[in-house]
Design an enzyme around this catalytic site. Structure first.
Site, PDB file in Angstrom:
ATOM      1  CB  SER A 118     -19.821 -74.291  -2.896  1.00  0.00           C
ATOM      2  OG  SER A 118     -18.470 -74.462  -2.785  1.00  0.00           O
ATOM      3  CG  HIS A 139     -20.210 -77.076  -8.786  1.00  0.00           C
ATOM      4  ND1 HIS A 139     -20.893 -78.239  -8.064  1.00  0.00           N
ATOM      5  CD2 HIS A 139     -19.237 -76.843  -7.797  1.00  0.00           C
ATOM      6  CE1 HIS A 139     -20.256 -78.578  -6.764  1.00  0.00           C
ATOM      7  NE2 HIS A 139     -19.093 -77.707  -6.568  1.00  0.00           N
ATOM      8  CD  GLU A 151     -24.435 -79.793  -9.334  1.00  0.00           C
ATOM      9  OE1 GLU A 151     -23.493 -79.416  -8.779  1.00  0.00           O
ATOM     10  OE2 GLU A 151     -25.263 -80.350  -9.186  1.00  0.00           O
ATOM     11  CG  ASN A 189     -21.488 -78.490  -3.253  1.00  0.00           C
ATOM     12  OD1 ASN A 189     -20.697 -79.463  -2.931  1.00  0.00           O
ATOM     13  ND2 ASN A 189     -20.605 -77.460  -3.819  1.00  0.00           N
TER      14      ASN A 189
HETATM   15  P1  NAD Z   1     -10.216 -70.044  -2.067  1.00  0.00           P
HETATM   16  O1  NAD Z   1     -10.462 -69.628  -0.971  1.00  0.00           O
HETATM   17  O2  NAD Z   1      -9.085 -71.187  -1.907  1.00  0.00           O
HETATM   18  O3  NAD Z   1      -9.899 -69.347  -3.247  1.00  0.00           O
HETATM   19  C1  NAD Z   1     -10.560 -67.913  -3.613  1.00  0.00           C
HETATM   20  C2  NAD Z   1      -9.621 -66.971  -4.129  1.00  0.00           C
HETATM   21  O4  NAD Z   1     -10.318 -65.923  -4.658  1.00  0.00           O
HETATM   22  C3  NAD Z   1      -8.419 -66.469  -3.425  1.00  0.00           C
HETATM   23  O5  NAD Z   1      -7.043 -66.711  -3.657  1.00  0.00           O
HETATM   24  C4  NAD Z   1      -8.603 -65.118  -3.177  1.00  0.00           C
HETATM   25  O6  NAD Z   1      -7.588 -64.188  -2.978  1.00  0.00           O
HETATM   26  C5  NAD Z   1      -9.367 -64.589  -4.275  1.00  0.00           C
HETATM   27  N1  NAD Z   1     -10.235 -63.527  -4.600  1.00  0.00           N
HETATM   28  C6  NAD Z   1     -11.235 -63.076  -3.709  1.00  0.00           C
HETATM   29  N2  NAD Z   1     -11.686 -61.990  -4.327  1.00  0.00           N
HETATM   30  C7  NAD Z   1     -11.106 -61.664  -5.463  1.00  0.00           C
HETATM   31  C8  NAD Z   1     -11.406 -60.696  -6.282  1.00  0.00           C
HETATM   32  N3  NAD Z   1     -12.115 -59.657  -6.185  1.00  0.00           N
HETATM   33  N4  NAD Z   1     -10.705 -60.654  -7.508  1.00  0.00           N
HETATM   34  C9  NAD Z   1      -9.778 -61.797  -7.576  1.00  0.00           C
HETATM   35  N5  NAD Z   1      -9.538 -62.710  -6.848  1.00  0.00           N
HETATM   36  C10 NAD Z   1     -10.093 -62.561  -5.710  1.00  0.00           C
HETATM   37  O7  NAD Z   1     -11.598 -70.741  -2.558  1.00  0.00           O
HETATM   38  P2  NAD Z   1     -12.046 -71.837  -3.785  1.00  0.00           P
HETATM   39  O8  NAD Z   1     -11.926 -73.265  -2.796  1.00  0.00           O
HETATM   40  O9  NAD Z   1     -11.056 -72.011  -4.762  1.00  0.00           O
HETATM   41  O10 NAD Z   1     -13.278 -71.852  -4.087  1.00  0.00           O
HETATM   42  C11 NAD Z   1     -13.764 -70.797  -5.027  1.00  0.00           C
HETATM   43  C12 NAD Z   1     -15.066 -70.634  -5.392  1.00  0.00           C
HETATM   44  O11 NAD Z   1     -15.268 -72.158  -6.052  1.00  0.00           O
HETATM   45  C13 NAD Z   1     -16.196 -70.643  -4.328  1.00  0.00           C
HETATM   46  O12 NAD Z   1     -17.136 -69.841  -4.697  1.00  0.00           O
HETATM   47  C14 NAD Z   1     -16.314 -72.226  -4.060  1.00  0.00           C
HETATM   48  O13 NAD Z   1     -17.643 -72.038  -3.263  1.00  0.00           O
HETATM   49  C15 NAD Z   1     -16.331 -72.843  -5.425  1.00  0.00           C
HETATM   50  N6  NAD Z   1     -15.871 -74.126  -5.087  1.00  0.00           N
HETATM   51  C16 NAD Z   1     -15.174 -74.777  -4.264  1.00  0.00           C
HETATM   52  C17 NAD Z   1     -14.730 -76.161  -4.248  1.00  0.00           C
HETATM   53  C18 NAD Z   1     -13.593 -76.677  -3.361  1.00  0.00           C
HETATM   54  O14 NAD Z   1     -13.690 -77.782  -3.191  1.00  0.00           O
HETATM   55  N7  NAD Z   1     -12.887 -75.880  -2.763  1.00  0.00           N
HETATM   56  C19 NAD Z   1     -15.247 -77.043  -5.267  1.00  0.00           C
HETATM   57  C20 NAD Z   1     -16.128 -76.254  -6.313  1.00  0.00           C
HETATM   58  C21 NAD Z   1     -16.527 -75.173  -6.129  1.00  0.00           C
END
Ligand code: NAD
Length: 289
Positions: A118, A139, A151, A189
């Site tokens: 993000s 992204h 993005e 973001n």
């Molecule tokens: P989330 O917390 O829902 O999921 C993250 C997952 O990563 C979890 O299931 C966790 O167990 C796993 N994880 C952590 N460490 C790990 C490792 N070492 N090996 C394998 N898996 C591991 O988070 P999310 O919302 O899916 O976000 C993930 C990424 O995408 C973040 O960087 C976030 O900023 C970005 N993002 C989020 C959104 C959104 O709307 N939620 C949108 C775009 C980008």
């Protein structure tokens, strides 16, 4: 057709895995625990079943065809078989740094790393790998299997060949893209997180209710969702972590997270994925579509 590694099976990773599996790719979806992978499998199945209703007329592949293309595993080493990687783990620099070092040792040198973050600068991630020219920001928007545009973030070392490969992959999955330069929060973001945080401050200060704050954006501005609903969809933990990354990277107090956001995160109320955030959701629904 590229075999795609998707690391992290949370809100974003499961949508990214679904998107590419629907477009015929073999996927390795990795997370740290079996229960998270079980929840991802159930979620993808449910959304593929609902897709004919939600996508109205657009072609949809059935779960029986799509799911066998996804290998769910806790073993990172299986990623040695993939051609392209999309990393979607928790928005925490320490977690991403350690993981990318490990991934760099496991994956073949020609594999491109798409970082789904993000706010964390892509150049920072690239710097811990031995392949900085093959790292870029991918992204995806949430829910990844439904949103039409990605993005793309060009890091300091990202090569034209890496961008071209990623563009081709996205186009094959029916996705458009916009390329931006690397900066914390990119374009989307950097603007969105400030807006969400400010909306949370208006609730915190009693200026209005959660329902009415969202209604104002939907009814006055024609937005599809209000800012508090958007925060719930993203995940309040991810919104909080993203604001922290912006705060630390710009050193600007305007990004300080609202104390109410911090309190909800501490209370385990993370939005849609836990069933409760600024609003309530039935059965802890993770994603739409
Ligand atoms: P989330 O917390 O829902 O999921 C993250 C997952 O990563 C979890 O299931 C966790 O167990 C796993 N994880 C952590 N460490 C790990 C490792 N070492 N090996 C394998 N898996 C591991 O988070 P999310 O919302 O899916 O976000 C993930 C990424 O995408 C973040 O960087 C976030 O900023 C970005 N993002 C989020 C959104 C959104 O709307 N939620 C949108 C775009 C980008």
């Amino acid at each position: 057709m590229d075999r795609i590694g998707v690391v992290g099976a949370g809100t974003m990773g499961r949508g990214v895995a679904q998107l590419f599996a629907e477009h015929g790719h073999e996927i390795v979806l990795v997370d740290v625990a079996e229960d998270i992978l079980d929840s991802a499998r159930a979620d993808i199945t449910r959304h593929l079943r609902l897709a004919p209703l939600i996508r109205r007329g657009a072609p949809v592949r059935p779960p029986e065809e799509v799911l066998p293309r996804i290998r769910f595993t806790t073993d990172l080493k299986v990623l040695r078989e993939v051609d392209f990687l999309v990393e979607n783990v928790t928005e925490d620099w320490d977690v991403k740094r350690a993981l990318h070092r490990e991934l760099d040792a496991i994956c073949a040198p020609e594999v491109v790393f798409g970082v789904n973050t993000s706010a964390i600068p892509v150049t920072r991630v690239a710097g811990v790998t031995g392949r900085p020219d093959r790292v870029l920001g991918t992204h995806f928007m949430n829910p990844a299997q439904l949103k039409p545009t990605v993005e793309l973030i060009r890091g300091h070392h990202t090569s034209d060949a890496t961008l071209a490969r990623t563009r081709a992959l996205l186009e094959g999955a029916g996705r458009r893209h916009v390329v931006v330069e690397d900066s914390p929060g990119f374009v989307t973001n950097r603007v969105l997180m400030l807006t969400l945080n400010e909306a949370i401050f208006t609730l915190h200060e009693g200026v209005s209710t959660a329902k009415d704050i969202d209604r104002l954006f939907k009814e006055c501005f024609g937005h599809a969702m209000g800012p508090l609903e958007t925060a719930d969809l993203i995940g309040l933990d991810t919104v909080y972590l993203s604001l922290q990354v912006l705060y630390e990277n710009f050193g600007d107090p305007k990004y300080r997270p609202c104390p109410l956001l911090r309190r909800l995160v501490d209370a385990g109320l993370h939005g849609r994925k836990t069933g409760q955030g600024f609003h309530s959701y039935e059965s802890g629904e993770q994603r739409r579509g």
